[in-house]
Design an enzyme around this catalytic site. Structure first.
Site, PDB file in Angstrom:
ATOM      1  CG  LEU A  81     -68.995 -16.528  -3.529  1.00 21.93           C
ATOM      2  CD1 LEU A  81     -67.442 -15.577  -3.283  1.00 21.93           C
ATOM      3  CD2 LEU A  81     -69.791 -15.850  -4.533  1.00 21.93           C
ATOM      4  CB  SER A 107     -61.785 -38.921   4.277  1.00 23.57           C
ATOM      5  OG  SER A 107     -63.006 -38.822   3.371  1.00 23.57           O
ATOM      6  CE  LYS A 134     -68.169 -35.396  -8.792  1.00 25.18           C
ATOM      7  NZ  LYS A 134     -68.620 -36.700  -8.074  1.00 25.18           N
ATOM      8  CG  ASP A 144     -62.946 -19.240 -11.786  1.00 24.97           C
ATOM      9  OD1 ASP A 144     -63.421 -20.425 -10.975  1.00 24.97           O
ATOM     10  OD2 ASP A 144     -62.636 -18.222 -10.797  1.00 24.97           O
ATOM     11  CB  SER A 188     -70.177 -31.283 -11.115  1.00 28.20           C
ATOM     12  OG  SER A 188     -70.087 -30.267 -11.247  1.00 28.20           O
ATOM     13  CG  PHE A 200     -75.909 -25.464 -12.413  1.00 31.45           C
ATOM     14  CD1 PHE A 200     -76.549 -26.669 -12.777  1.00 31.45           C
ATOM     15  CD2 PHE A 200     -75.517 -24.736 -13.363  1.00 31.45           C
ATOM     16  CE1 PHE A 200     -76.413 -26.923 -14.086  1.00 31.45           C
ATOM     17  CE2 PHE A 200     -75.430 -25.088 -14.703  1.00 31.45           C
ATOM     18  CZ  PHE A 200     -75.924 -26.196 -14.937  1.00 31.45           C
ATOM     19  CG  ASP A 237     -61.517 -45.768   2.037  1.00 31.29           C
ATOM     20  OD1 ASP A 237     -62.015 -45.665   1.047  1.00 31.29           O
ATOM     21  OD2 ASP A 237     -60.494 -45.342   2.483  1.00 31.29           O
ATOM     22  NE  ARG A 271     -68.992 -20.694 -11.527  1.00 24.98           N
ATOM     23  CZ  ARG A 271     -68.106 -19.766 -12.499  1.00 24.98           C
ATOM     24  NH1 ARG A 271     -68.819 -18.969 -13.196  1.00 24.98           N
ATOM     25  NH2 ARG A 271     -66.847 -19.668 -12.660  1.00 24.98           N
ATOM     26  CE1 TYR A 283     -65.425 -33.391  -7.557  1.00 27.13           C
ATOM     27  CE2 TYR A 283     -65.866 -31.747  -8.959  1.00 27.13           C
ATOM     28  CZ  TYR A 283     -66.179 -32.585  -8.185  1.00 27.13           C
ATOM     29  OH  TYR A 283     -67.448 -32.371  -7.680  1.00 27.13           O
TER      30      TYR A 283
HETATM   31  N1  LIG Z   1     -70.520 -29.177  -3.222  1.00 27.24           N
HETATM   32  C1  LIG Z   1     -70.419 -28.800  -4.368  1.00 27.24           C
HETATM   33  O1  LIG Z   1     -70.461 -27.490  -4.737  1.00 27.24           O
HETATM   34  C2  LIG Z   1     -70.505 -30.062  -5.353  1.00 27.24           C
HETATM   35  C3  LIG Z   1     -71.075 -29.576  -6.612  1.00 27.24           C
HETATM   36  C4  LIG Z   1     -71.077 -30.751  -7.549  1.00 27.24           C
HETATM   37  C5  LIG Z   1     -70.896 -31.801  -7.419  1.00 27.24           C
HETATM   38  N2  LIG Z   1     -70.794 -32.294  -6.077  1.00 27.24           N
HETATM   39  C6  LIG Z   1     -70.758 -33.721  -5.697  1.00 27.24           C
HETATM   40  O2  LIG Z   1     -71.551 -33.990  -4.840  1.00 27.24           O
HETATM   41  C7  LIG Z   1     -71.093 -34.897  -3.784  1.00 27.24           C
HETATM   42  C8  LIG Z   1     -71.387 -34.426  -2.578  1.00 27.24           C
HETATM   43  O3  LIG Z   1     -70.454 -33.223  -2.291  1.00 27.24           O
HETATM   44  P1  LIG Z   1     -70.566 -32.435  -0.849  1.00 27.24           P
HETATM   45  O4  LIG Z   1     -70.326 -31.102  -0.987  1.00 27.24           O
HETATM   46  O5  LIG Z   1     -71.547 -32.889   0.001  1.00 27.24           O
HETATM   47  O6  LIG Z   1     -69.281 -33.129  -0.424  1.00 27.24           O
HETATM   48  P2  LIG Z   1     -68.806 -33.572   1.244  1.00 27.24           P
HETATM   49  O7  LIG Z   1     -67.097 -33.432   1.252  1.00 27.24           O
HETATM   50  O8  LIG Z   1     -69.418 -32.701   2.067  1.00 27.24           O
HETATM   51  O9  LIG Z   1     -69.419 -34.997   1.144  1.00 27.24           O
HETATM   52  C9  LIG Z   1     -68.747 -36.197   0.892  1.00 27.24           C
HETATM   53  C10 LIG Z   1     -68.762 -37.167   1.929  1.00 27.24           C
HETATM   54  O10 LIG Z   1     -68.007 -38.476   1.378  1.00 27.24           O
HETATM   55  C11 LIG Z   1     -67.171 -38.778   2.266  1.00 27.24           C
HETATM   56  N3  LIG Z   1     -66.132 -39.784   1.382  1.00 27.24           N
HETATM   57  C12 LIG Z   1     -65.316 -39.462   0.674  1.00 27.24           C
HETATM   58  N4  LIG Z   1     -64.464 -40.339   0.079  1.00 27.24           N
HETATM   59  C13 LIG Z   1     -65.016 -41.430   0.939  1.00 27.24           C
HETATM   60  C14 LIG Z   1     -64.732 -42.964   0.796  1.00 27.24           C
HETATM   61  N5  LIG Z   1     -63.871 -43.369   0.005  1.00 27.24           N
HETATM   62  N6  LIG Z   1     -65.436 -43.921   1.291  1.00 27.24           N
HETATM   63  C15 LIG Z   1     -66.482 -43.111   2.263  1.00 27.24           C
HETATM   64  N7  LIG Z   1     -66.947 -41.997   2.288  1.00 27.24           N
HETATM   65  C16 LIG Z   1     -66.428 -41.165   1.507  1.00 27.24           C
HETATM   66  C17 LIG Z   1     -66.709 -38.093   2.900  1.00 27.24           C
HETATM   67  O11 LIG Z   1     -65.961 -38.007   4.407  1.00 27.24           O
HETATM   68  C18 LIG Z   1     -67.927 -36.863   2.963  1.00 27.24           C
HETATM   69  O12 LIG Z   1     -68.631 -37.037   4.138  1.00 27.24           O
HETATM   70  C19 LIG Z   1     -69.610 -35.122  -4.312  1.00 27.24           C
HETATM   71  O13 LIG Z   1     -69.719 -36.398  -5.203  1.00 27.24           O
HETATM   72  C20 LIG Z   1     -69.315 -34.089  -5.081  1.00 27.24           C
HETATM   73  O14 LIG Z   1     -68.184 -34.042  -6.010  1.00 27.24           O
HETATM   74  C21 LIG Z   1     -70.567 -31.530  -5.194  1.00 27.24           C
END
Ligand SMILES: NC(=O)c1ccc[n+]([C@@H]2O[C@H](COP(=O)([O-])OP(=O)(O)OC[C@H]3O[C@@H](n4cnc5c(N)ncnc54)[C@H](O)[C@@H]3O)[C@@H](O)[C@H]2O)c1
Length: 340
Positions: free
Chosen positions: A201, A34, A154, A299, A125, A179, A58, A232, A150
């Site tokens: 950013l 997705s 978490k 923010d 997060s 972070f 999924d 940040r 969102y």
């Molecule tokens: N990137 C950030 O800034 C950040 C910060 C804090 C926490 N997080 C958390 O870290 C995790 C990874 O973040 P990311 O930046 O790599 O995101 P991302 O969107 O790049 O990776 C998430 C992956 O999960 C897959 N996915 C989503 N729903 C799904 C489902 N129902 N079944 C199977 N696959 C599914 C998506 O296709 C994607 O490849 C997430 O849980 C996010 O909330 C990210």
């Protein structure tokens, strides 16, 4: 030892798969594509010479999750990245966020508690702290009411895992509170691929520098910080990925102090938006067009991690600098856009 990485084709997941394979773990990825492309597997293979197993699935499909665990009965640990992560979108589509981020988690846990032993790492997060009363932020800082659906997923996710670990002694978990993850692998084989207009950013900066966006908006310069812009803690995604391997290994080796633990993952240093822009201009040699606009709703003024617990107990410390991260993010953007 076989580890399931959910969302393993995403930004942080793909970098973590590389580090897991480098550390000798066998990896199977679940992703529904997705927010990722199957071609990420090629990048992982190019770096590690190993193509991880991949199941397009999924996680909201309870029966499919169950069938996966029957087929892969040898999975001993799970790193759960899969989630929807756009804060703004979550305000408009709250039920989609609750469904994806919570149902997926519950279905995984329902399978894991049936195993003799299971280790679980959860992507949480720093958003759970909101605007913390004290900086740097320690793990014992109170969790504040979430600013978005969102963020709430978490917080609720952490509570679900904590309660599960409390009940089932065969289930051990660590929640990692990230972070601000940025950057790309130094090989430039994998990186961040945001869909649509980036909400964060650094991808906005690199896309602006690449000419995809006309101008970068800096949301507010009248905050009580050293130059008026928000602060940040930007952490290199490769450092972050390595922390996941250490957290997982800690659980597998039984070095955890309780069967539910929480760690901050940050550098311990805060940077303002203007400092990030300045560092980017230095490492890239590109002048960034930007303008100061009104503050953005939701923010927080400043957030950076107290890293002592991760340093002392996990034995992990971030190694790479903001400049390293921005340099790799820029190289990745150029590769994706075909810029020399
Ligand atoms: N990137 C950030 O800034 C950040 C910060 C804090 C926490 N997080 C958390 O870290 C995790 C990874 O973040 P990311 O930046 O790599 O995101 P991302 O969107 O790049 O990776 C998430 C992956 O999960 C897959 N996915 C989503 N729903 C799904 C489902 N129902 N079944 C199977 N696959 C599914 C998506 O296709 C994607 O490849 C997430 O849980 C996010 O909330 C990210």
């Amino acid at each position: 030892m076989k580890i399931l990485v959910t969302g393993g084709l995403g930004f942080i997941g793909s970098h973590t798969v590389v580090e897991l394979q480098n550390a000798g773990y066998e990896v199977v990825i679940i992703d529904d594509l997705s927010n990722a492309s199957e071609s990420v597997l090629d990048g992982i293979e190019a770096i590690t010479s190993t193509r991880p197993e991949f199941e397009k699935l999924d996680l909201r499909d309870r029966n499919a999750v169950s069938a996966f665990f029957k087929k892969h009965a040898d999975v001993e640990g799970v790193i759960h990245f899969a989630a929807s992560k756009a804060v703004g979108e979550s305000v408009h589509k709250p039920l989609l966020y609750y469904e994806n981020n919570l149902n997926s988690l519950i279905y995984l846990l329902q399978e894991l508690v049936e195993k003799n032993e299971a280790s679980f790492i959860f992507s949480s997060s720093c958003t759970v702290y909101g605007q913390a009363d004290e900086l740097p932020i320690t793990e014992s800082a109170p969790v504040k009411p979430a600013e978005s659906p969102y963020g709430n997923t978490k917080q609720i996710g952490e509570e679900i895992i904590r309660d599960t670990a409390h009940k089932y002694q065969n289930f051990k978990a660590i929640a990692l509170r990230y972070f601000n993850p940025i950057g790309a692998h130094e090989s430039v084989e994998i990186g961040e691929l945001p869909l649509g207009v980036p909400q964060n950013l650094v991808p906005f900066i690199t896309q602006t520098a690449a000419g995809l966006r006309q101008e970068l908006s800096v949301f507010g310069n009248d905050y009580p910080t050293r130059d008026g812009t928000c602060v940040r803690d930007y952490i290199h995604v490769v450092d972050l990925a390595q922390a996941h391997v250490m957290a997982l290994t800690r659980l597998i080796e039984g070095k955890n102090k309780s069967n539910y633990e929480v760690f901050n993952l940050g550098t311990g240093t805060g940077s303002t938006v203007l400092e990030v822009i300045e560092t980017f201009e230095k490492v890239s040699g590109v002048k960034l067009p930007y303008k100061i606009v009104d503050r953005r709703e939701g923010d927080v003024v400043a957030a950076y991690a107290d890293t002592e617990k991760a340093n002392n107990e996990l034995g992990w410390k971030s190694e790479l600098s903001l400049a390293d991260a921005l340099d790799s993010a820029w190289k990745w953007e150029k590769k994706v856009r075909g810029i020399q």
